[in-house]
Scaffold this motif. Structure first.
Motif, PDB file in Angstrom:
ATOM      1  N   TYR A   1       0.841  -1.186   0.000  1.00  0.00           N
ATOM      2  CA  TYR A   1       0.000   0.000   0.000  1.00  0.00           C
ATOM      3  C   TYR A   1       0.878   1.240   0.000  1.00  0.00           C
ATOM      4  CZ  TYR A   1      -4.178  -2.657   1.440  1.00  0.00           C
ATOM      5  OH  TYR A   1      -5.245  -3.523   1.512  1.00  0.00           O
ATOM      6  N   ARG A   2       0.343   2.322  -0.552  1.00  0.00           N
ATOM      7  CA  ARG A   2       0.981   3.632  -0.424  1.00  0.00           C
ATOM      8  C   ARG A   2      -0.012   4.587   0.220  1.00  0.00           C
ATOM      9  NH1 ARG A   2       3.504   5.833  -5.655  1.00  0.00           N
ATOM     10  NH2 ARG A   2       1.341   5.904  -6.354  1.00  0.00           N
ATOM     11  N   GLN A   3       0.526   5.417   1.090  1.00  0.00           N
ATOM     12  CA  GLN A   3      -0.300   6.407   1.770  1.00  0.00           C
ATOM     13  C   GLN A   3       0.348   7.767   1.622  1.00  0.00           C
ATOM     14  OE1 GLN A   3      -0.608   6.017   6.047  1.00  0.00           O
ATOM     15  NE2 GLN A   3      -2.691   6.820   6.047  1.00  0.00           N
ATOM     16  N   ALA A   4      -0.312   8.670   0.911  1.00  0.00           N
ATOM     17  CA  ALA A   4       0.163  10.049   0.823  1.00  0.00           C
ATOM     18  C   ALA A   4      -0.156  10.749   2.139  1.00  0.00           C
ATOM     19  CB  ALA A   4      -0.493  10.761  -0.349  1.00  0.00           C
ATOM     20  N   ALA A   5       0.543  11.821   2.436  1.00  0.00           N
ATOM     21  CA  ALA A   5       0.381  12.521   3.710  1.00  0.00           C
ATOM     22  C   ALA A   5      -1.072  12.929   3.921  1.00  0.00           C
ATOM     23  CB  ALA A   5       1.290  13.746   3.741  1.00  0.00           C
ATOM     24  N   GLY A   6      -1.631  12.531   5.075  1.00  0.00           N
ATOM     25  CA  GLY A   6      -2.993  12.916   5.423  1.00  0.00           C
ATOM     26  C   GLY A   6      -4.066  12.274   4.583  1.00  0.00           C
ATOM     27  N   ARG A   7      -3.739  11.210   3.884  1.00  0.00           N
ATOM     28  CA  ARG A   7      -4.719  10.569   3.004  1.00  0.00           C
ATOM     29  C   ARG A   7      -4.883   9.099   3.372  1.00  0.00           C
ATOM     30  NH1 ARG A   7      -5.324  13.381  -1.732  1.00  0.00           N
ATOM     31  NH2 ARG A   7      -7.180  12.080  -1.972  1.00  0.00           N
ATOM     32  N   GLY A   8      -5.813   8.455   2.664  1.00  0.00           N
ATOM     33  CA  GLY A   8      -6.055   7.043   2.904  1.00  0.00           C
ATOM     34  C   GLY A   8      -5.043   6.158   2.211  1.00  0.00           C
ATOM     35  N   LEU A   9      -5.279   4.864   2.308  1.00  0.00           N
ATOM     36  CA  LEU A   9      -4.359   3.887   1.740  1.00  0.00           C
ATOM     37  C   LEU A   9      -4.756   3.534   0.311  1.00  0.00           C
ATOM     38  CD1 LEU A   9      -4.196   3.443   4.932  1.00  0.00           C
ATOM     39  CD2 LEU A   9      -3.121   1.296   4.314  1.00  0.00           C
ATOM     40  N   GLN A  10      -3.767   3.473  -0.531  1.00  0.00           N
ATOM     41  CA  GLN A  10      -3.984   3.080  -1.909  1.00  0.00           C
ATOM     42  C   GLN A  10      -3.286   1.749  -2.143  1.00  0.00           C
ATOM     43  OE1 GLN A  10      -1.799   5.291  -4.881  1.00  0.00           O
ATOM     44  NE2 GLN A  10      -3.426   5.049  -6.389  1.00  0.00           N
ATOM     45  N   LEU A  11      -4.038   0.738  -2.571  1.00  0.00           N
ATOM     46  CA  LEU A  11      -3.447  -0.568  -2.847  1.00  0.00           C
ATOM     47  C   LEU A  11      -2.666  -0.498  -4.148  1.00  0.00           C
ATOM     48  CD1 LEU A  11      -3.116  -3.561  -2.136  1.00  0.00           C
ATOM     49  CD2 LEU A  11      -5.248  -4.002  -3.386  1.00  0.00           C
ATOM     50  N   LEU A  12      -1.400  -0.886  -4.093  1.00  0.00           N
ATOM     51  CA  LEU A  12      -0.541  -0.874  -5.268  1.00  0.00           C
ATOM     52  C   LEU A  12      -0.456  -2.262  -5.914  1.00  0.00           C
ATOM     53  CD1 LEU A  12       2.435   1.219  -3.853  1.00  0.00           C
ATOM     54  CD2 LEU A  12       0.482   2.041  -5.184  1.00  0.00           C
ATOM     55  N   PHE A  13      -0.112  -3.240  -5.107  1.00  0.00           N
ATOM     56  CA  PHE A  13       0.074  -4.606  -5.605  1.00  0.00           C
ATOM     57  C   PHE A  13      -0.432  -5.597  -4.564  1.00  0.00           C
ATOM     58  CE2 PHE A  13       2.745  -3.489  -9.154  1.00  0.00           C
ATOM     59  CZ  PHE A  13       3.456  -2.380  -8.728  1.00  0.00           C
ATOM     60  N   TYR A  14      -0.871  -6.761  -5.032  1.00  0.00           N
ATOM     61  CA  TYR A  14      -1.119  -7.861  -4.122  1.00  0.00           C
ATOM     62  C   TYR A  14      -0.648  -9.158  -4.763  1.00  0.00           C
ATOM     63  CZ  TYR A  14      -5.423  -8.960  -6.731  1.00  0.00           C
ATOM     64  OH  TYR A  14      -6.332  -9.285  -7.700  1.00  0.00           O
ATOM     65  N   SER A  15      -0.391 -10.131  -3.897  1.00  0.00           N
ATOM     66  CA  SER A  15       0.136 -11.413  -4.365  1.00  0.00           C
ATOM     67  C   SER A  15      -0.521 -12.541  -3.568  1.00  0.00           C
ATOM     68  CB  SER A  15       1.650 -11.457  -4.175  1.00  0.00           C
ATOM     69  OG  SER A  15       2.145 -12.759  -4.428  1.00  0.00           O
ATOM     70  N   VAL A  16      -1.047 -13.531  -4.291  1.00  0.00           N
ATOM     71  CA  VAL A  16      -1.666 -14.670  -3.629  1.00  0.00           C
ATOM     72  C   VAL A  16      -0.718 -15.862  -3.575  1.00  0.00           C
ATOM     73  CG1 VAL A  16      -3.996 -13.918  -4.221  1.00  0.00           C
ATOM     74  CG2 VAL A  16      -2.771 -15.491  -5.742  1.00  0.00           C
ATOM     75  N   GLY A  17       0.492 -15.727  -4.152  1.00  0.00           N
ATOM     76  CA  GLY A  17       1.445 -16.822  -4.111  1.00  0.00           C
ATOM     77  C   GLY A  17       2.750 -16.440  -4.782  1.00  0.00           C
ATOM     78  N   ILE A  18       3.730 -17.311  -4.678  1.00  0.00           N
ATOM     79  CA  ILE A  18       5.057 -17.067  -5.262  1.00  0.00           C
ATOM     80  C   ILE A  18       4.915 -16.750  -6.754  1.00  0.00           C
ATOM     81  CG2 ILE A  18       7.316 -18.064  -5.791  1.00  0.00           C
ATOM     82  CD1 ILE A  18       7.020 -19.763  -3.276  1.00  0.00           C
ATOM     83  N   GLY A  19       5.551 -15.660  -7.166  1.00  0.00           N
ATOM     84  CA  GLY A  19       5.553 -15.293  -8.575  1.00  0.00           C
ATOM     85  C   GLY A  19       4.252 -14.722  -9.095  1.00  0.00           C
ATOM     86  N   GLN A  20       3.230 -14.635  -8.260  1.00  0.00           N
ATOM     87  CA  GLN A  20       1.919 -14.131  -8.683  1.00  0.00           C
ATOM     88  C   GLN A  20       1.731 -12.715  -8.169  1.00  0.00           C
ATOM     89  OE1 GLN A  20      -1.391 -17.065  -8.314  1.00  0.00           O
ATOM     90  NE2 GLN A  20       0.137 -18.295  -7.251  1.00  0.00           N
ATOM     91  N   ILE A  21       1.712 -11.763  -9.081  1.00  0.00           N
ATOM     92  CA  ILE A  21       1.595 -10.353  -8.734  1.00  0.00           C
ATOM     93  C   ILE A  21       0.440  -9.750  -9.517  1.00  0.00           C
ATOM     94  CG2 ILE A  21       2.741  -8.114  -8.650  1.00  0.00           C
ATOM     95  CD1 ILE A  21       4.127 -10.225  -6.953  1.00  0.00           C
ATOM     96  N   SER A  22      -0.399  -9.021  -8.819  1.00  0.00           N
ATOM     97  CA  SER A  22      -1.470  -8.271  -9.470  1.00  0.00           C
ATOM     98  C   SER A  22      -1.274  -6.795  -9.152  1.00  0.00           C
ATOM     99  CB  SER A  22      -2.841  -8.726  -8.992  1.00  0.00           C
ATOM    100  OG  SER A  22      -3.081 -10.056  -9.354  1.00  0.00           O
ATOM    101  N   SER A  23      -1.396  -5.973 -10.186  1.00  0.00           N
ATOM    102  CA  SER A  23      -1.219  -4.537 -10.029  1.00  0.00           C
ATOM    103  C   SER A  23      -2.576  -3.857 -10.033  1.00  0.00           C
ATOM    104  CB  SER A  23      -0.371  -3.987 -11.175  1.00  0.00           C
ATOM    105  OG  SER A  23      -0.293  -2.578 -11.096  1.00  0.00           O
ATOM    106  N   GLU A  24      -2.743  -2.956  -9.084  1.00  0.00           N
ATOM    107  CA  GLU A  24      -4.016  -2.268  -8.969  1.00  0.00           C
ATOM    108  C   GLU A  24      -4.049  -0.964  -9.750  1.00  0.00           C
ATOM    109  OE1 GLU A  24      -7.109  -3.020  -7.029  1.00  0.00           O
ATOM    110  OE2 GLU A  24      -6.131  -4.856  -7.713  1.00  0.00           O
ATOM    111  N   VAL A  25      -2.923  -0.295  -9.866  1.00  0.00           N
ATOM    112  CA  VAL A  25      -2.884   0.981 -10.571  1.00  0.00           C
ATOM    113  C   VAL A  25      -1.634   1.033 -11.440  1.00  0.00           C
ATOM    114  CG1 VAL A  25      -4.216   2.251  -8.862  1.00  0.00           C
ATOM    115  CG2 VAL A  25      -1.767   2.069  -8.589  1.00  0.00           C
TER     116      VAL A  25
END
Lengths: 109, 118
Positions: free
Chosen positions: A36-60
């Motif tokens: 996740y990334r959080q800019a100052a004073g803001r909420g959390l933005q999901l960048l990437f998630y992974s459900v297993g080795i080598g498995q990457i999903s990009s949100e933005v």
């Protein structure tokens, strides 16, 4: 219970330099992992998630990438940092509940 | 798509008083989880309380309790006997239930900054 190790805690990098943030998880196996990334004073933005080795999903679409070379290791990278990459980065793990790392404050100058 | 709304960017409360933080969400799912997280100045994200949608009883954790209104899609957090250490950013979050291959993503509100006045 899960424990997340995230480092470094603080990082100042020049524009155009590479980035590597690392996150490791203890106390569980095959967790879902998140950046996740959080800019100052803001909420959390999901960048990437992974459900297993080598498995990457990009949100933005962005200048960043993620990799999961091992079950409990999650890495956030960039080849060339931009000023807009500055922010607070949090790694999180989910296995019967969420656990967050302590975060990395990245300043791109 | 699911959304989470926190309509109060900032709140304040006197020490020892009670404060309620609002959260509404939008979903077409019938089964899900709701969370309140606290983020103090250290920026560590700390779970405050969790509610399963199938449970009618409101969750309680010591001085923290929720008012879960499923039909209204409302999930407010009540902090009783507020303490100086309660000052933090509070985030409401939503998650669909897990399952094989489910990514278990959290959908986050933008947060409410709570100040506790001595």
């Amino acid at each position: 219970s899960q424990t997340i190790h995230q480092w470094p805690a603080t990082l100042v990098q020049p524009v155009g330099s590479p980035l590597s943030l690392e996150c490791t998880v203890e106390g569980t196996s095959n967790p879902n992992l998140y950046w996740y990334r959080q800019a100052a004073g803001r909420g959390l933005q999901l960048l990437f998630y992974s459900v297993g080795i080598g498995q990457i999903s990009s949100e933005v679409p962005q200048n960043l990438s993620a990799s999961r070379p091992q079950d409990r290791q999650f890495i956030l990278s960039s080849k060339k940092l931009l000023l807009s990459d500055s922010g607070f980065y949090l790694c999180a793990s989910h296995y019967y509940g969420y656990t967050f790392g302590s975060g990395t404050r990245l300043t791109v100058v | 798509a699911q959304t989470v709304t926190q309509s109060q960017p900032e709140m304040s409360v006197q020490e020892a008083e009670t404060v309620t933080l609002s959260c509404t969400y939008d979903t077409s799912e019938s089964d899900y989880y709701l969370f309140w997280y606290k983020q103090p100045p250290s920026r560590q994200m700390i779970l405050v309380i969790r509610q399963e949608a199938y449970k009618q009883q409101n969750a309680t954790e010591n001085r923290f309790s929720v008012n879960f209104q499923k039909a209204a899609k409302s999930f407010s957090l009540k902090i009783s006997d507020s303490q100086l250490g309660d000052a933090a950013m509070y985030f409401c979050a939503y998650r669909t239930p897990g399952g094989a291959g489910n990514n278990r993503k959290l959908i986050w509100g933008l947060g409410t900054s709570l100040a506790v006045n001595p």
